[in-house]
Motif scaffolding. Structure first.
Motif, PDB file in Angstrom:
ATOM      1  N   LEU A 103       0.825  -1.212   0.000  1.00  0.00           N
ATOM      2  CA  LEU A 103       0.000   0.000   0.000  1.00  0.00           C
ATOM      3  C   LEU A 103       0.858   1.260   0.000  1.00  0.00           C
ATOM      4  O   LEU A 103       0.506   2.265  -0.638  1.00  0.00           O
ATOM      5  CB  LEU A 103      -0.925  -0.008   1.215  1.00  0.00           C
ATOM      6  CG  LEU A 103      -2.114  -0.970   1.163  1.00  0.00           C
ATOM      7  CD1 LEU A 103      -2.911  -0.906   2.456  1.00  0.00           C
ATOM      8  CD2 LEU A 103      -3.024  -0.647  -0.026  1.00  0.00           C
ATOM      9  N   GLY A 107      -0.017   2.296  -3.388  1.00  0.00           N
ATOM     10  CA  GLY A 107      -1.354   2.682  -2.987  1.00  0.00           C
ATOM     11  C   GLY A 107      -1.723   4.094  -3.409  1.00  0.00           C
ATOM     12  O   GLY A 107      -0.863   4.972  -3.520  1.00  0.00           O
ATOM     13  N   GLN A 110      -6.891   8.537  -0.997  1.00  0.00           N
ATOM     14  CA  GLN A 110      -8.168   9.172  -1.301  1.00  0.00           C
ATOM     15  C   GLN A 110      -8.780   9.728  -0.019  1.00  0.00           C
ATOM     16  O   GLN A 110      -8.749   9.075   1.027  1.00  0.00           O
ATOM     17  CB  GLN A 110      -9.150   8.171  -1.919  1.00  0.00           C
ATOM     18  CG  GLN A 110      -8.730   7.596  -3.250  1.00  0.00           C
ATOM     19  CD  GLN A 110      -9.834   6.762  -3.864  1.00  0.00           C
ATOM     20  OE1 GLN A 110     -10.978   7.224  -4.018  1.00  0.00           O
ATOM     21  NE2 GLN A 110      -9.532   5.527  -4.216  1.00  0.00           N
ATOM     22  N   LEU A 135     -17.158   4.042  -3.021  1.00  0.00           N
ATOM     23  CA  LEU A 135     -16.085   3.112  -3.336  1.00  0.00           C
ATOM     24  C   LEU A 135     -16.637   1.689  -3.353  1.00  0.00           C
ATOM     25  O   LEU A 135     -17.554   1.345  -2.597  1.00  0.00           O
ATOM     26  CB  LEU A 135     -14.957   3.213  -2.303  1.00  0.00           C
ATOM     27  CG  LEU A 135     -13.874   4.276  -2.550  1.00  0.00           C
ATOM     28  CD1 LEU A 135     -14.451   5.680  -2.522  1.00  0.00           C
ATOM     29  CD2 LEU A 135     -12.742   4.136  -1.530  1.00  0.00           C
ATOM     30  N   GLU A 137     -15.079  -0.897  -2.460  1.00  0.00           N
ATOM     31  CA  GLU A 137     -14.513  -1.663  -1.356  1.00  0.00           C
ATOM     32  C   GLU A 137     -14.763  -0.946  -0.034  1.00  0.00           C
ATOM     33  O   GLU A 137     -14.509   0.251   0.082  1.00  0.00           O
ATOM     34  CB  GLU A 137     -13.012  -1.847  -1.588  1.00  0.00           C
ATOM     35  CG  GLU A 137     -12.334  -2.811  -0.645  1.00  0.00           C
ATOM     36  CD  GLU A 137     -10.861  -2.969  -0.978  1.00  0.00           C
ATOM     37  OE1 GLU A 137     -10.175  -3.720  -0.267  1.00  0.00           O
ATOM     38  OE2 GLU A 137     -10.391  -2.315  -1.934  1.00  0.00           O
ATOM     39  N   LEU A 139     -14.225  -0.208   4.151  1.00  0.00           N
ATOM     40  CA  LEU A 139     -13.167  -0.233   5.163  1.00  0.00           C
ATOM     41  C   LEU A 139     -13.591  -1.243   6.229  1.00  0.00           C
ATOM     42  O   LEU A 139     -14.628  -1.086   6.864  1.00  0.00           O
ATOM     43  CB  LEU A 139     -12.975   1.149   5.778  1.00  0.00           C
ATOM     44  CG  LEU A 139     -11.987   1.237   6.942  1.00  0.00           C
ATOM     45  CD1 LEU A 139     -10.576   0.900   6.485  1.00  0.00           C
ATOM     46  CD2 LEU A 139     -12.028   2.630   7.575  1.00  0.00           C
ATOM     47  N   THR A 158      -5.778   2.804  -1.322  1.00  0.00           N
ATOM     48  CA  THR A 158      -6.353   1.707  -2.100  1.00  0.00           C
ATOM     49  C   THR A 158      -5.316   1.164  -3.063  1.00  0.00           C
ATOM     50  O   THR A 158      -4.487   1.908  -3.604  1.00  0.00           O
ATOM     51  CB  THR A 158      -7.586   2.168  -2.886  1.00  0.00           C
ATOM     52  OG1 THR A 158      -7.208   3.252  -3.760  1.00  0.00           O
ATOM     53  CG2 THR A 158      -8.677   2.652  -1.943  1.00  0.00           C
ATOM     54  N   ASP A 159      -5.363  -0.133  -3.271  1.00  0.00           N
ATOM     55  CA  ASP A 159      -4.435  -0.792  -4.179  1.00  0.00           C
ATOM     56  C   ASP A 159      -5.037  -0.825  -5.578  1.00  0.00           C
ATOM     57  O   ASP A 159      -6.100  -1.415  -5.772  1.00  0.00           O
ATOM     58  CB  ASP A 159      -4.155  -2.217  -3.688  1.00  0.00           C
ATOM     59  CG  ASP A 159      -3.185  -2.962  -4.593  1.00  0.00           C
ATOM     60  OD1 ASP A 159      -2.509  -2.312  -5.414  1.00  0.00           O
ATOM     61  OD2 ASP A 159      -3.099  -4.198  -4.462  1.00  0.00           O
ATOM     62  N   ARG A 162      -5.984  -4.226  -6.690  1.00  0.00           N
ATOM     63  CA  ARG A 162      -6.994  -4.876  -5.862  1.00  0.00           C
ATOM     64  C   ARG A 162      -6.471  -6.161  -5.210  1.00  0.00           C
ATOM     65  O   ARG A 162      -7.243  -7.080  -4.924  1.00  0.00           O
ATOM     66  CB  ARG A 162      -8.251  -5.177  -6.676  1.00  0.00           C
ATOM     67  CG  ARG A 162      -8.885  -3.960  -7.346  1.00  0.00           C
ATOM     68  CD  ARG A 162      -9.414  -2.995  -6.312  1.00  0.00           C
ATOM     69  NE  ARG A 162     -10.486  -3.564  -5.528  1.00  0.00           N
ATOM     70  CZ  ARG A 162     -11.784  -3.491  -5.882  1.00  0.00           C
ATOM     71  NH1 ARG A 162     -12.126  -2.848  -7.002  1.00  0.00           N
ATOM     72  NH2 ARG A 162     -12.719  -4.022  -5.120  1.00  0.00           N
ATOM     73  N   GLU A 165      -6.441  -5.219   0.569  1.00  0.00           N
ATOM     74  CA  GLU A 165      -7.602  -4.454   1.000  1.00  0.00           C
ATOM     75  C   GLU A 165      -7.201  -3.019   1.332  1.00  0.00           C
ATOM     76  O   GLU A 165      -6.084  -2.757   1.812  1.00  0.00           O
ATOM     77  CB  GLU A 165      -8.236  -5.095   2.235  1.00  0.00           C
ATOM     78  CG  GLU A 165      -8.873  -6.447   1.981  1.00  0.00           C
ATOM     79  CD  GLU A 165      -9.532  -7.001   3.241  1.00  0.00           C
ATOM     80  OE1 GLU A 165      -9.373  -6.375   4.318  1.00  0.00           O
ATOM     81  OE2 GLU A 165     -10.201  -8.034   3.140  1.00  0.00           O
ATOM     82  N   LEU A 166      -8.120  -2.090   1.060  1.00  0.00           N
ATOM     83  CA  LEU A 166      -7.834  -0.707   1.411  1.00  0.00           C
ATOM     84  C   LEU A 166      -7.694  -0.583   2.925  1.00  0.00           C
ATOM     85  O   LEU A 166      -8.202  -1.396   3.692  1.00  0.00           O
ATOM     86  CB  LEU A 166      -8.915   0.233   0.876  1.00  0.00           C
ATOM     87  CG  LEU A 166     -10.344   0.188   1.429  1.00  0.00           C
ATOM     88  CD1 LEU A 166     -10.459   0.909   2.765  1.00  0.00           C
ATOM     89  CD2 LEU A 166     -11.290   0.842   0.430  1.00  0.00           C
TER      90      LEU A 166
END
Length: 217
Positions: A103, A107, A110, A135, A137, A139, A158-159, A162, A165-166
């Protein structure tokens, strides 16, 4: 006429090992600890994007193996039990380093706002809204008392691929995880040195106690 005195017969202790053998055993146990750290960290990198159960289980096995080896070297349990403290740093650092490093390296940061939360047991999934909308995804927080609230603003990483996980940007600290690994490695090495020395002393005392007394002439 004087009777010639014979020199005392040297006592040969069966199974006696020199101090060099204790040094070898100490080096083996210390090397085992470093190998556990290196292997589990590598597995963490190789399994990025997959379940963290693999490095967690492997790390637990490695930590248990080091504890048992320390017990055999020291010939007592109390030092092995104390080694659990640096073992926790080893386990957390080796498991969390890879995803947090990913990340930090690639990463995308945002600014988001928490719009909703779904709770299932101790699993909390917070829906996030960014500048481009919701988003995909959430948290995820595992625990009973999250610090996050609906309407709260925060920065997440965020990756783009994907794989990871963020995460809250404030919680991502790869340097801190490396420091945990260093602390764990230093702690385990010191424990191995102490166990090797104390184990050598205990073995030496045991050999002296079991050595046969020389016969008087």
């Amino acid at each position: 006429m004087s009777v010639a005195s014979h020199p005392p017969t040297p006592v040969v202790v069966a199974g006696a090992r020199p101090a060099l053998w204790s040094l070898v055993l100490t080096a083996v146990v210390a090397g085992l600890g470093l190998a556990v750290i290196a292997v589990n960290t590598l597995v963490g990198y190789l399994t990025v994007g997959l379940s963290q159960a693999v490095p967690i289980c492997l790390g637990l096995v490695g930590c248990f193996a080091f504890t048992v080896a320390l017990r055999l070297l020291h010939r007592a349990w109390w030092l092995a039990v104390l080694s659990v403290v640096p073992a926790l740093f080893v386990l957390v650092g080796s498991v969390q380093l890879a995803p947090e490093a990913v990340l930090q390296e690639r990463g995308v940061a945002q600014q988001v706002t928490i719009t909703d939360v779904q709770i299932s047991g101790k699993r909390h999934e917070f829906a996030l809204r960014g500048d481009a909308g919701l988003l995909d995804e959430p948290l995820v927080y595992q625990g009973s008392a999250p610090d996050y609230r609906v309407g709260q603003q925060l920065t997440v990483l965020t990756d783009p691929r994907r794989q990871v996980e963020l995460a809250d940007a404030e919680d991502v600290d790869a340097a801190g995880k490396r420091a945990m690994l260093v602390f764990g490695a230093v702690g385990w090495t010191l424990f191995a040195l102490l166990a090797g020395w104390r184990g050598h002393v205990r073995r030496a005392r045991g050999r002296q106690a079991s050595a046969p007394l020389p016969l008087p002439y």
